[in-house]
Design a protein around this motif. Structure first.
Motif, PDB file in Angstrom:
ATOM      1  N   VAL A  36       0.844  -1.206   0.000  1.00  0.00           N
ATOM      2  CA  VAL A  36       0.000   0.000   0.000  1.00  0.00           C
ATOM      3  C   VAL A  36       0.873   1.248   0.000  1.00  0.00           C
ATOM      4  O   VAL A  36       0.638   2.197  -0.763  1.00  0.00           O
ATOM      5  CB  VAL A  36      -0.947   0.002   1.215  1.00  0.00           C
ATOM      6  N   GLU A  37       1.898   1.267   0.844  1.00  0.00           N
ATOM      7  CA  GLU A  37       2.759   2.449   0.940  1.00  0.00           C
ATOM      8  C   GLU A  37       3.557   2.657  -0.343  1.00  0.00           C
ATOM      9  O   GLU A  37       3.712   3.797  -0.802  1.00  0.00           O
ATOM     10  CB  GLU A  37       3.704   2.313   2.134  1.00  0.00           C
ATOM     11  N   ALA A  38       4.056   1.594  -0.939  1.00  0.00           N
ATOM     12  CA  ALA A  38       4.781   1.739  -2.198  1.00  0.00           C
ATOM     13  C   ALA A  38       3.862   2.306  -3.270  1.00  0.00           C
ATOM     14  O   ALA A  38       4.237   3.230  -4.004  1.00  0.00           O
ATOM     15  CB  ALA A  38       5.352   0.387  -2.644  1.00  0.00           C
ATOM     16  N   ALA A  39       2.652   1.774  -3.359  1.00  0.00           N
ATOM     17  CA  ALA A  39       1.697   2.270  -4.358  1.00  0.00           C
ATOM     18  C   ALA A  39       1.369   3.735  -4.119  1.00  0.00           C
ATOM     19  O   ALA A  39       1.350   4.551  -5.051  1.00  0.00           O
ATOM     20  CB  ALA A  39       0.428   1.422  -4.316  1.00  0.00           C
ATOM     21  N   ARG A  40       1.103   4.083  -2.859  1.00  0.00           N
ATOM     22  CA  ARG A  40       0.778   5.481  -2.538  1.00  0.00           C
ATOM     23  C   ARG A  40       1.902   6.422  -2.927  1.00  0.00           C
ATOM     24  O   ARG A  40       1.684   7.471  -3.539  1.00  0.00           O
ATOM     25  CB  ARG A  40       0.495   5.611  -1.030  1.00  0.00           C
ATOM     26  N   LYS A  58     -10.551  -5.760   0.632  1.00  0.00           N
ATOM     27  CA  LYS A  58      -9.553  -5.400   1.641  1.00  0.00           C
ATOM     28  C   LYS A  58      -8.563  -4.386   1.070  1.00  0.00           C
ATOM     29  O   LYS A  58      -8.171  -3.428   1.748  1.00  0.00           O
ATOM     30  CB  LYS A  58      -8.817  -6.650   2.109  1.00  0.00           C
ATOM     31  N   ALA A  59      -8.167  -4.585  -0.176  1.00  0.00           N
ATOM     32  CA  ALA A  59      -7.239  -3.649  -0.819  1.00  0.00           C
ATOM     33  C   ALA A  59      -7.857  -2.263  -0.940  1.00  0.00           C
ATOM     34  O   ALA A  59      -7.193  -1.249  -0.691  1.00  0.00           O
ATOM     35  CB  ALA A  59      -6.830  -4.172  -2.197  1.00  0.00           C
ATOM     36  N   ARG A  60      -9.123  -2.207  -1.307  1.00  0.00           N
ATOM     37  CA  ARG A  60      -9.796  -0.903  -1.430  1.00  0.00           C
ATOM     38  C   ARG A  60      -9.839  -0.181  -0.082  1.00  0.00           C
ATOM     39  O   ARG A  60      -9.626   1.036   0.001  1.00  0.00           O
ATOM     40  CB  ARG A  60     -11.206  -1.093  -1.985  1.00  0.00           C
ATOM     41  N   ARG A  61     -10.119  -0.929   0.984  1.00  0.00           N
ATOM     42  CA  ARG A  61     -10.149  -0.318   2.316  1.00  0.00           C
ATOM     43  C   ARG A  61      -8.763   0.194   2.711  1.00  0.00           C
ATOM     44  O   ARG A  61      -8.623   1.309   3.242  1.00  0.00           O
ATOM     45  CB  ARG A  61     -10.646  -1.335   3.348  1.00  0.00           C
ATOM     46  N   ALA A  62      -7.744  -0.603   2.452  1.00  0.00           N
ATOM     47  CA  ALA A  62      -6.377  -0.214   2.816  1.00  0.00           C
ATOM     48  C   ALA A  62      -5.927   1.014   2.034  1.00  0.00           C
ATOM     49  O   ALA A  62      -5.299   1.928   2.581  1.00  0.00           O
ATOM     50  CB  ALA A  62      -5.422  -1.370   2.568  1.00  0.00           C
ATOM     51  N   ALA A  64      -7.926   3.266   0.746  1.00  0.00           N
ATOM     52  CA  ALA A  64      -8.727   4.400   1.217  1.00  0.00           C
ATOM     53  C   ALA A  64      -8.099   5.007   2.468  1.00  0.00           C
ATOM     54  O   ALA A  64      -8.031   6.235   2.619  1.00  0.00           O
ATOM     55  CB  ALA A  64     -10.163   3.959   1.494  1.00  0.00           C
ATOM     56  N   GLU A  65      -7.597   4.148   3.354  1.00  0.00           N
ATOM     57  CA  GLU A  65      -6.948   4.632   4.568  1.00  0.00           C
ATOM     58  C   GLU A  65      -5.633   5.334   4.268  1.00  0.00           C
ATOM     59  O   GLU A  65      -5.151   6.146   5.076  1.00  0.00           O
ATOM     60  CB  GLU A  65      -6.699   3.459   5.526  1.00  0.00           C
ATOM     61  N   ALA A  66      -5.054   5.058   3.094  1.00  0.00           N
ATOM     62  CA  ALA A  66      -3.793   5.686   2.688  1.00  0.00           C
ATOM     63  C   ALA A  66      -4.011   6.923   1.821  1.00  0.00           C
ATOM     64  O   ALA A  66      -3.082   7.396   1.160  1.00  0.00           O
ATOM     65  CB  ALA A  66      -2.925   4.679   1.934  1.00  0.00           C
ATOM     66  N   GLY A  67      -5.248   7.423   1.811  1.00  0.00           N
ATOM     67  CA  GLY A  67      -5.533   8.635   1.044  1.00  0.00           C
ATOM     68  C   GLY A  67      -6.174   8.380  -0.289  1.00  0.00           C
ATOM     69  O   GLY A  67      -6.350   9.286  -1.103  1.00  0.00           O
ATOM     70  N   ASN A  68      -6.531   7.124  -0.547  1.00  0.00           N
ATOM     71  CA  ASN A  68      -7.232   6.740  -1.775  1.00  0.00           C
ATOM     72  C   ASN A  68      -6.465   7.060  -3.050  1.00  0.00           C
ATOM     73  O   ASN A  68      -7.019   7.642  -3.990  1.00  0.00           O
ATOM     74  CB  ASN A  68      -8.615   7.386  -1.826  1.00  0.00           C
ATOM     75  N   PRO A  69      -5.205   6.671  -3.164  1.00  0.00           N
ATOM     76  CA  PRO A  69      -4.488   6.871  -4.425  1.00  0.00           C
ATOM     77  C   PRO A  69      -5.149   6.042  -5.521  1.00  0.00           C
ATOM     78  O   PRO A  69      -5.615   4.926  -5.261  1.00  0.00           O
ATOM     79  CB  PRO A  69      -3.083   6.347  -4.126  1.00  0.00           C
ATOM     80  N   PRO A  70      -5.220   6.569  -6.733  1.00  0.00           N
ATOM     81  CA  PRO A  70      -5.852   5.821  -7.822  1.00  0.00           C
ATOM     82  C   PRO A  70      -4.985   4.647  -8.263  1.00  0.00           C
ATOM     83  O   PRO A  70      -4.016   4.815  -9.017  1.00  0.00           O
ATOM     84  CB  PRO A  70      -5.994   6.866  -8.933  1.00  0.00           C
ATOM     85  N   VAL A  71      -5.330   3.463  -7.799  1.00  0.00           N
ATOM     86  CA  VAL A  71      -4.603   2.245  -8.145  1.00  0.00           C
ATOM     87  C   VAL A  71      -5.558   1.312  -8.882  1.00  0.00           C
ATOM     88  O   VAL A  71      -6.669   1.055  -8.427  1.00  0.00           O
ATOM     89  CB  VAL A  71      -4.057   1.542  -6.883  1.00  0.00           C
ATOM     90  N   ASP A  72      -5.122   0.825 -10.031  1.00  0.00           N
ATOM     91  CA  ASP A  72      -5.905  -0.111 -10.828  1.00  0.00           C
ATOM     92  C   ASP A  72      -5.744  -1.501 -10.219  1.00  0.00           C
ATOM     93  O   ASP A  72      -4.661  -2.085 -10.283  1.00  0.00           O
ATOM     94  CB  ASP A  72      -5.400  -0.080 -12.274  1.00  0.00           C
ATOM     95  N   LEU A  73      -6.795  -2.026  -9.615  1.00  0.00           N
ATOM     96  CA  LEU A  73      -6.689  -3.282  -8.880  1.00  0.00           C
ATOM     97  C   LEU A  73      -6.978  -4.496  -9.762  1.00  0.00           C
ATOM     98  O   LEU A  73      -7.898  -4.485 -10.582  1.00  0.00           O
ATOM     99  CB  LEU A  73      -7.655  -3.276  -7.700  1.00  0.00           C
TER     100      LEU A  73
END
Length: 317
Positions: A36-40, A58-62, A64-73
């Motif tokens: 999550v931190e690397a992606a953010r 779970k990834a979406r929640r994590a 969101a807690e990291a500021g909701n960076p736009p990540v293609d899951l």
């Protein structure tokens, strides 16, 4: 003059002043912790990030807690080769190339078990899942791309056992299995680098450091005691500094450093920690450096062949 980074550097500090616009990065395991931190951090510096997770909710929640960076899951269960192959095929069909792959996902010191394909859980998830996933995505790697596999200082616990990777003839020990899988992560980077460097693609392995994340969810008090005793032996002998946990931003630093900042020729086929390339150290009482068995190309190629045999697929890269 190039900046110098170390154990306390964070991912954002490593990427300070670097514009990653136009860079496309794949990060496995973006449902917690380092992924999550690397992606953010990568998104914050302009990169387009594709993130994999076994549990997308779970990834979406994590995230969101990291500021909701736009990540293609993308859904990937590394303990299921059918899941791995489906996801790889879907990404190949999109035909969008990658500049960097960070193989971050993994499990640690879990109870004895098997993946959906019958492999020992840690070897099957940490090594074989990524082995198939990344190898299938090689056609998407641009010239100049890098693959960063997350290993661990835990590789010092054990070399791989090519004759008995599934503990069929060996008493199972959680940390021995973890050590084998983390050595396999390094050997895979060595083998992949040797196959791809002629086309300008480099692979490296990194140790993020000791971080208190979900990775340690299987650690019992007994296992924690074993781990700390091993870690502290090096400190008592004066061969290593006293152990200190890193924060998650610090733990993500070496991955992005190896992927975007360090010279490709310096990190290709090597093992890095604390934002530097490690020297070989075969002193079994020391936790400093990388064991020579983890960088042995013959050993890496033998593991490659065994891995192909186990997954029933050959990769001519």
């Amino acid at each position: 003059m190039a900046k110098t980074f170390g154990a306390e550097s964070t991912a954002d500090e490593v990427l300070e002043g670097i514009n990653l616009s136009g860079k496309r990065v794949l990060v496995t395991g973006v449902s917690a912790g380092l992924g999550v931190e690397a992606a953010r951090s990568l998104v914050a510096h302009g990169a387009t990030v594709v993130g994999t997770a076994r549990d997308l909710a779970k990834a979406r929640r994590a995230l969101a807690e990291a500021g909701n960076p736009p990540v293609d899951l993308v859904e990937v269960d590394l303990a299921s080769l059918s899941s791995v192959r489906k996801a790889a095929s879907d990404l190949i069909a999109r035909a969008k190339p990658f500049d960097v792959i960070i193989a971050n996902a993994g499990v640690m010191a879990c109870p004895q078990g098997k993946t959906q394909d019958g492999f020992e859980t840690q070897f099957g998830t940490n090594h074989l899942g990524h082995f198939v996933f990344i190898n299938r995505l090689v056609p998407l790697l641009k010239s100049g791309a890098r693959v960063v596999t997350l290993s661990s200082g835990g590789h010092q616990i054990s070399d791989v056992d090519i004759e008995d990777p599934n503990f069929e003839h060996t008493p199972y020990q959680a940390f021995t299995a973890y050590g084998r899988s983390k050595t396999a992560n390094i050997l895979y980077a060595v083998a992949l680098d040797s196959r791809l460097k002629a086309r300008g693609v480099r692979a490296t392995a990194v140790h993020p450091g000791g971080i208190q994340t979900e990775l340690g969810r299987h650690l019992t008090p007994e296992l924690i005691e074993q781990m700390m005793a091993r870690v502290n032996r090096g400190a008592k002998s004066g061969q290593a500094p006293a152990f200190r946990f890193k924060t998650v931003p610090q733990g993500s630093a070496t991955s992005v450093w190896a992927g975007f900042v360090a010279p490709a020729d310096a990190v290709g086929g090597r093992y890095c920690e604390d934002c530097h390339v490690c020297e070989v150290n075969d002193d079994a009482t020391s936790r400093v450096g990388v064991r020579s068995y983890a960088l042995n190309l013959d050993r890496a190629n033998a593991l490659w062949r065994k891995s192909e045999e186990m997954v029933g697929e050959r990769f001519s890269l």
